[in-house]
Design an enzyme around this catalytic site. Structure first.
Site, PDB file in Angstrom:
ATOM      1  N   ARG A 103      -2.916 -14.054 -63.007  1.00 29.58           N
ATOM      2  CA  ARG A 103      -2.755 -14.234 -61.562  1.00 29.58           C
ATOM      3  C   ARG A 103      -3.363 -13.040 -60.842  1.00 29.58           C
ATOM      4  O   ARG A 103      -2.674 -12.044 -60.596  1.00 29.58           O
ATOM      5  CB  ARG A 103      -1.273 -14.372 -61.214  1.00 29.58           C
ATOM      6  CG  ARG A 103      -0.589 -15.569 -61.856  1.00 29.58           C
ATOM      7  CD  ARG A 103       0.897 -15.552 -61.551  1.00 29.58           C
ATOM      8  NE  ARG A 103       1.583 -16.693 -62.128  1.00 29.58           N
ATOM      9  CZ  ARG A 103       2.896 -16.910 -62.044  1.00 29.58           C
ATOM     10  NH1 ARG A 103       3.664 -16.021 -61.398  1.00 29.58           N
ATOM     11  NH2 ARG A 103       3.457 -17.965 -62.596  1.00 29.58           N
ATOM     12  N   ASP A 112      -4.728 -10.658 -57.914  1.00 30.38           N
ATOM     13  CA  ASP A 112      -4.220 -10.384 -56.572  1.00 30.38           C
ATOM     14  C   ASP A 112      -5.273 -10.661 -55.501  1.00 30.38           C
ATOM     15  O   ASP A 112      -6.447 -10.907 -55.804  1.00 30.38           O
ATOM     16  CB  ASP A 112      -3.790  -8.914 -56.462  1.00 30.38           C
ATOM     17  CG  ASP A 112      -2.536  -8.616 -57.264  1.00 30.38           C
ATOM     18  OD1 ASP A 112      -1.762  -9.551 -57.529  1.00 30.38           O
ATOM     19  OD2 ASP A 112      -2.337  -7.442 -57.621  1.00 30.38           O
ATOM     20  N   ARG A 157      -5.491  -1.060 -61.452  1.00 33.02           N
ATOM     21  CA  ARG A 157      -5.791  -0.335 -60.216  1.00 33.02           C
ATOM     22  C   ARG A 157      -5.077   1.011 -60.174  1.00 33.02           C
ATOM     23  O   ARG A 157      -5.589   1.979 -59.599  1.00 33.02           O
ATOM     24  CB  ARG A 157      -5.424  -1.192 -59.008  1.00 33.02           C
ATOM     25  CG  ARG A 157      -6.365  -2.384 -58.791  1.00 33.02           C
ATOM     26  CD  ARG A 157      -5.829  -3.362 -57.770  1.00 33.02           C
ATOM     27  NE  ARG A 157      -5.572  -2.705 -56.500  1.00 33.02           N
ATOM     28  CZ  ARG A 157      -4.803  -3.218 -55.546  1.00 33.02           C
ATOM     29  NH1 ARG A 157      -4.194  -4.386 -55.728  1.00 33.02           N
ATOM     30  NH2 ARG A 157      -4.628  -2.566 -54.412  1.00 33.02           N
TER      31      ARG A 157
END
Length: 255
Positions: free
Chosen positions: A50, A52, A202
């Site tokens: 999934r 972002d 990230r």
């Protein structure tokens, strides 16, 4: 019903992410709407990851069950026709066994993060890379990244809203390459593991950028990891340089 695997490529910029939401357009929604053009009661699709909002896909994989026995090439062509003008493409389709699951059958996921160092604003790559305007030390970032390899409690590099049951994960690769550009330098972070925590990649890149900039020392990454405290993490970098690059299965459905 026959089950099909879809390899999906997309520009994540216009979307709230992969997963369907009520109030914002998502990549999943667009693909499912295209599928409903082929079969009005087509069920929802399941994906390997999934991503972002703003995160891109080079090799996202999803699966769907359809009544018709489709030729794989014709299925991808039909879906791409109905996906226009969205920046989403089905680059491959394949019929798979009934027990194939895009998420649960996956044994590895690979992410790519692109960071460019250049003074001038981005034009063609705008929205596709993270741009900064200060130099980075590649060797320092590589030394910092080495502390993250292996099996660890990655609480420090985990979003506070992460829904994973455990923060313990095994990181198999975090390599960084430097590519000279006509007007700057691009750093490509290649990250590989069976699964990831929310915002883990990230968080890694944002922290290692601080190492490359000289604000952190490489050993500080080890200290932050050992803290098991989200407050010890460096800044989380923006999403636009992140790509879900590849998903690996015991048998390649597209091979």
């Amino acid at each position: 019903m026959p089950r099909y695997a879809l390899k999906v490529e997309y520009d994540g910029g216009p979307y709230c992410g992969w997963q369907r939401q009520r109030s914002h357009p998502s990549v999943q929604q667009c693909v499912e709407e295209a599928l409903c053009k082929l079969q009005a009661d087509a069920e929802g699709i399941a994906a390997a990851g999934r991503t972002d909002a703003g995160v891109h896909g080079l090799g996202q994989v999803a699966h769907v069950d359809l009544r018709k026995d489709w030729d794989a090439f014709r299925l991808s062509e039909a879906l791409n026709y109905h996906l226009k003008p969205h920046p989403i493409a089905i680059v491959q389709a394949a019929q798979v066994e009934a027990d194939f699951h895009a998420r649960f059958s996956a044994v590895e996921r690979r992410y790519l993060f692109r960071l460019q160092v250049r003074r001038a604003p981005l034009t063609h790559e705008r929205g596709n890379v993270w741009r900064i305007n200060h130099r980075l030390d590649l060797a320092a970032m590589q030394a910092g990244a080495a502390h993250l390899l292996g099996r660890h409690d990655f609480t420090t590099f985990r979003s506070s809203i992460c829904q994973a049951q455990s923060p313990v994960k095994s990181l198999d690769e975090l390599s960084i390459e430097e590519i000279a550009l006509p007007h700057g330098v691009e750093y490509r972070f290649h990250v590989r593991a069976r699964s990831f925590l929310h915002n883990q990649v990230r968080s890694f890149v944002g922290t290692l950028e601080r190492v490359g900039a000289g604000a952190w020392q490489p050993i500080d990454v080890k200290t932050a990891l050992a803290a098991c405290d989200r407050a010890a993490c460096g800044p989380v970098c923006p999403p636009q340089g992140l790509y879900l690059a590849h998903v690996t299965y015991p048998q390649d459905p597209f091979g």
